[in-house]
Design a protein around this motif. Structure first.
Motif, PDB file in Angstrom:
ATOM      1  N   ASN A 252       0.810  -1.208   0.000  1.00  0.00           N
ATOM      2  CA  ASN A 252       0.000   0.000   0.000  1.00  0.00           C
ATOM      3  C   ASN A 252       0.849   1.266   0.000  1.00  0.00           C
ATOM      4  N   LYS A 253       2.091   1.149   0.431  1.00  0.00           N
ATOM      5  CA  LYS A 253       2.972   2.324   0.478  1.00  0.00           C
ATOM      6  C   LYS A 253       3.504   2.665  -0.924  1.00  0.00           C
ATOM      7  N   HIS A 254       3.878   1.616  -1.662  1.00  0.00           N
ATOM      8  CA  HIS A 254       4.438   1.827  -2.994  1.00  0.00           C
ATOM      9  C   HIS A 254       3.425   1.584  -4.110  1.00  0.00           C
ATOM     10  N   ASN A 255       2.198   1.206  -3.714  1.00  0.00           N
ATOM     11  CA  ASN A 255       1.125   0.964  -4.684  1.00  0.00           C
ATOM     12  C   ASN A 255       1.559  -0.008  -5.785  1.00  0.00           C
ATOM     13  N   ARG A 256       2.118  -1.138  -5.335  1.00  0.00           N
ATOM     14  CA  ARG A 256       2.601  -2.135  -6.286  1.00  0.00           C
ATOM     15  C   ARG A 256       2.304  -3.539  -5.788  1.00  0.00           C
ATOM     16  N   ARG A 257       2.155  -4.461  -6.733  1.00  0.00           N
ATOM     17  CA  ARG A 257       2.070  -5.879  -6.400  1.00  0.00           C
ATOM     18  C   ARG A 257       3.486  -6.455  -6.393  1.00  0.00           C
ATOM     19  N   TYR A 258       3.711  -7.399  -5.489  1.00  0.00           N
ATOM     20  CA  TYR A 258       5.034  -8.022  -5.431  1.00  0.00           C
ATOM     21  C   TYR A 258       4.898  -9.539  -5.349  1.00  0.00           C
ATOM     22  N   LEU A 259       5.800 -10.240  -6.058  1.00  0.00           N
ATOM     23  CA  LEU A 259       5.873 -11.689  -5.990  1.00  0.00           C
ATOM     24  C   LEU A 259       6.910 -12.107  -4.937  1.00  0.00           C
ATOM     25  N   LEU A 260       7.195 -13.401  -4.863  1.00  0.00           N
ATOM     26  CA  LEU A 260       7.941 -13.949  -3.730  1.00  0.00           C
ATOM     27  C   LEU A 260       9.311 -13.315  -3.514  1.00  0.00           C
ATOM     28  N   GLU A 261      10.083 -13.168  -4.584  1.00  0.00           N
ATOM     29  CA  GLU A 261      11.464 -12.712  -4.419  1.00  0.00           C
ATOM     30  C   GLU A 261      11.531 -11.356  -3.723  1.00  0.00           C
ATOM     31  N   HIS A 262      10.697 -10.427  -4.132  1.00  0.00           N
ATOM     32  CA  HIS A 262      10.716  -9.111  -3.501  1.00  0.00           C
ATOM     33  C   HIS A 262      10.147  -9.163  -2.088  1.00  0.00           C
ATOM     34  N   GLN A 263       9.134 -10.002  -1.877  1.00  0.00           N
ATOM     35  CA  GLN A 263       8.542 -10.107  -0.540  1.00  0.00           C
ATOM     36  C   GLN A 263       9.584 -10.524   0.484  1.00  0.00           C
ATOM     37  N   ARG A 264      10.477 -11.427   0.103  1.00  0.00           N
ATOM     38  CA  ARG A 264      11.507 -11.893   1.036  1.00  0.00           C
ATOM     39  C   ARG A 264      12.537 -10.803   1.318  1.00  0.00           C
ATOM     40  N   GLU A 265      12.852 -10.006   0.323  1.00  0.00           N
ATOM     41  CA  GLU A 265      13.853  -8.950   0.494  1.00  0.00           C
ATOM     42  C   GLU A 265      13.306  -7.784   1.293  1.00  0.00           C
ATOM     43  N   GLY A 266      12.028  -7.437   1.075  1.00  0.00           N
ATOM     44  CA  GLY A 266      11.457  -6.276   1.741  1.00  0.00           C
ATOM     45  C   GLY A 266      12.138  -4.994   1.290  1.00  0.00           C
ATOM     46  N   CYS A 267      12.035  -3.955   2.102  1.00  0.00           N
ATOM     47  CA  CYS A 267      12.673  -2.686   1.767  1.00  0.00           C
ATOM     48  C   CYS A 267      13.029  -1.938   3.045  1.00  0.00           C
ATOM     49  N   GLU A 268      13.722  -0.820   2.886  1.00  0.00           N
ATOM     50  CA  GLU A 268      14.186  -0.044   4.037  1.00  0.00           C
ATOM     51  C   GLU A 268      13.045   0.635   4.780  1.00  0.00           C
ATOM     52  N   GLU A 269      11.883   0.684   4.181  1.00  0.00           N
ATOM     53  CA  GLU A 269      10.737   1.345   4.815  1.00  0.00           C
ATOM     54  C   GLU A 269       9.848   0.351   5.558  1.00  0.00           C
ATOM     55  N   HIS A 270      10.395  -0.803   5.837  1.00  0.00           N
ATOM     56  CA  HIS A 270       9.651  -1.825   6.571  1.00  0.00           C
ATOM     57  C   HIS A 270       9.204  -1.292   7.929  1.00  0.00           C
ATOM     58  N   SER A 271       7.936  -1.508   8.229  1.00  0.00           N
ATOM     59  CA  SER A 271       7.380  -1.122   9.533  1.00  0.00           C
ATOM     60  C   SER A 271       6.582  -2.305  10.049  1.00  0.00           C
ATOM     61  N   ILE A 272       7.005  -2.872  11.147  1.00  0.00           N
ATOM     62  CA  ILE A 272       6.449  -4.137  11.603  1.00  0.00           C
ATOM     63  C   ILE A 272       4.987  -4.013  11.992  1.00  0.00           C
ATOM     64  N   LEU A 273       4.227  -5.040  11.673  1.00  0.00           N
ATOM     65  CA  LEU A 273       2.831  -5.095  12.088  1.00  0.00           C
ATOM     66  C   LEU A 273       2.727  -4.936  13.608  1.00  0.00           C
ATOM     67  N   GLU A 274       1.767  -4.144  14.042  1.00  0.00           N
ATOM     68  CA  GLU A 274       1.586  -3.946  15.482  1.00  0.00           C
ATOM     69  C   GLU A 274       1.323  -5.265  16.189  1.00  0.00           C
ATOM     70  N   SER A 275       0.614  -6.159  15.514  1.00  0.00           N
ATOM     71  CA  SER A 275       0.276  -7.443  16.128  1.00  0.00           C
ATOM     72  C   SER A 275       1.493  -8.344  16.309  1.00  0.00           C
ATOM     73  N   LEU A 276       2.620  -7.999  15.656  1.00  0.00           N
ATOM     74  CA  LEU A 276       3.841  -8.782  15.796  1.00  0.00           C
ATOM     75  C   LEU A 276       4.835  -8.124  16.730  1.00  0.00           C
ATOM     76  N   SER A 277       4.458  -7.048  17.359  1.00  0.00           N
ATOM     77  CA  SER A 277       5.317  -6.389  18.361  1.00  0.00           C
ATOM     78  C   SER A 277       4.951  -6.947  19.730  1.00  0.00           C
ATOM     79  N   GLY A 278       5.860  -7.749  20.287  1.00  0.00           N
ATOM     80  CA  GLY A 278       5.550  -8.370  21.576  1.00  0.00           C
ATOM     81  C   GLY A 278       4.511  -9.458  21.418  1.00  0.00           C
ATOM     82  N   THR A 279       4.816 -10.455  20.561  1.00  0.00           N
ATOM     83  CA  THR A 279       3.835 -11.475  20.235  1.00  0.00           C
ATOM     84  C   THR A 279       3.518 -12.424  21.384  1.00  0.00           C
ATOM     85  N   SER A 280       4.311 -12.395  22.461  1.00  0.00           N
ATOM     86  CA  SER A 280       4.010 -13.319  23.558  1.00  0.00           C
ATOM     87  C   SER A 280       3.023 -12.715  24.557  1.00  0.00           C
ATOM     88  N   ASP A 281       2.561 -11.496  24.317  1.00  0.00           N
ATOM     89  CA  ASP A 281       1.604 -10.879  25.232  1.00  0.00           C
ATOM     90  C   ASP A 281       0.257 -11.578  25.148  1.00  0.00           C
TER      91      ASP A 281
END
Length: 281
Positions: A252-281
């Motif tokens: 949604n940030k870059h308004n683009r579809r991505y396949l597997l290779e790019h999904q694994r690499e990600g980008c410098e603007e990665h912002s972790i899902l809130e639900s994955l911050s402190g997942t043991s809570d």
């Protein structure tokens, strides 16, 4: 004369063959139909979101290869017995995020004119003994669910399940009809998992629980281990909802579809899902 050691060892060879580096790998790029009967939907969600990587030892890789070899052997035996086997490793999908591959479809088995899904497994002796005693539905529910999903999606109305005891070479055979209601439930569950930004509840909050302590997602689920950085753990990315290519996600940030290779690499603007911050809570 050179003295011969009392104990001759092959530690050098053993280390060479057994202790090679295990290469960490992401879970598959989709919700695998073979896993949808897994008791813990939270594990399936972590796998789909690539929250962790899993490493496989040389021994575990040999176990996987043993299963592949047994498939070929059983298929050859079926053909020699006059049974027609087709569609080996046919891809079966509900959508681009719920996918599996069947062992095959068989026709011409005795007492039935209907085509059957072919499911082939191997087990150690203790598991095989339980299978013979309890039958597939009770002994290995995840295999039972897998078979019904495949039958439902192909579609065929019957399954021929064959399992080999790896210790004794004994085989177990079971034939059963499709349960469409079970398959519909499992598909609905998988759709919910693929669309949710939040992990489902754990099956147990005790990390020592027998099903949790052996789980490859244990560290991220119970101990707040670092989450893998990739598109699927980013707040800006979502599974592409309809008519997309296989494994496709949308940023949604870059308004683009991505396949597997790019999904694994990600980008410098990665912002972790809130639900994955402190997942043991």
């Amino acid at each position: 004369m050179v003295s011969i050691p009392k104990e001759l060892t092959m530690l050098g060879v053993e280390k060479l063959l057994e202790n090679g580096d295990s290469v960490p790998s992401y879970p598959r790029g989709y919700l695998g139909i073979s896993q949808l009967g897994h008791k813990c939907p939270r594990f399936l969600w972590y796998s789909f979101r690539w929250a962790f990587k899993e490493s496989h030892s040389r021994r575990k890789m040999r176990i996987f290869e043993r299963g592949d070899m047994e498939e070929d052997r059983i298929v050859n035996d079926l053909i020699l017995a006059g049974v027609h086997v087709r569609s080996r490793q046919l891809e079966v999908r509900f959508n681009q995020h719920i996918i599996g591959h069947i062992d095959g479809i068989v026709e011409g088995i005795p007492d039935s004119k209907k085509p059957h899904l072919l499911e082939i497994k191997t087990m150690k002796d203790s598991s095989f003994t339980k299978l013979k005693k309890d039958k597939l539905e009770k002994a290995v529910p995840v295999y039972w669910c897998q078979a019904h999903l495949y039958m439902h999606l192909i579609p065929v109305e019957r399954c021929l399940f064959i399992c080999t005891n790896k210790d004794t070479e004994e085989r177990y055979y079971e034939r059963f009809p499709v349960d469409h209601d079970l398959a519909d439930f499992l598909i609905s569950r998988a759709i919910d998992i693929s669309k949710s930004e939040y992990p489902p509840e754990r099956i147990n909050n005790n990390p020592s629980w027998f099903e949790c302590k052996m789980c490859p997602a244990l560290e991220v689920c119970h101990y707040d281990a670092p989450i893998m950085k990739n598109c699927r753990t980013c707040v800006n990315s979502d599974p592409y909802p309809e008519h997309g290519n296989k494994h496709e996600w949308y940023c949604n940030k870059h308004n683009r579809r991505y396949l597997l290779e790019h999904q694994r690499e990600g980008c410098e603007e990665h912002s972790i899902l809130e639900s994955l911050s402190g997942t043991s809570d």
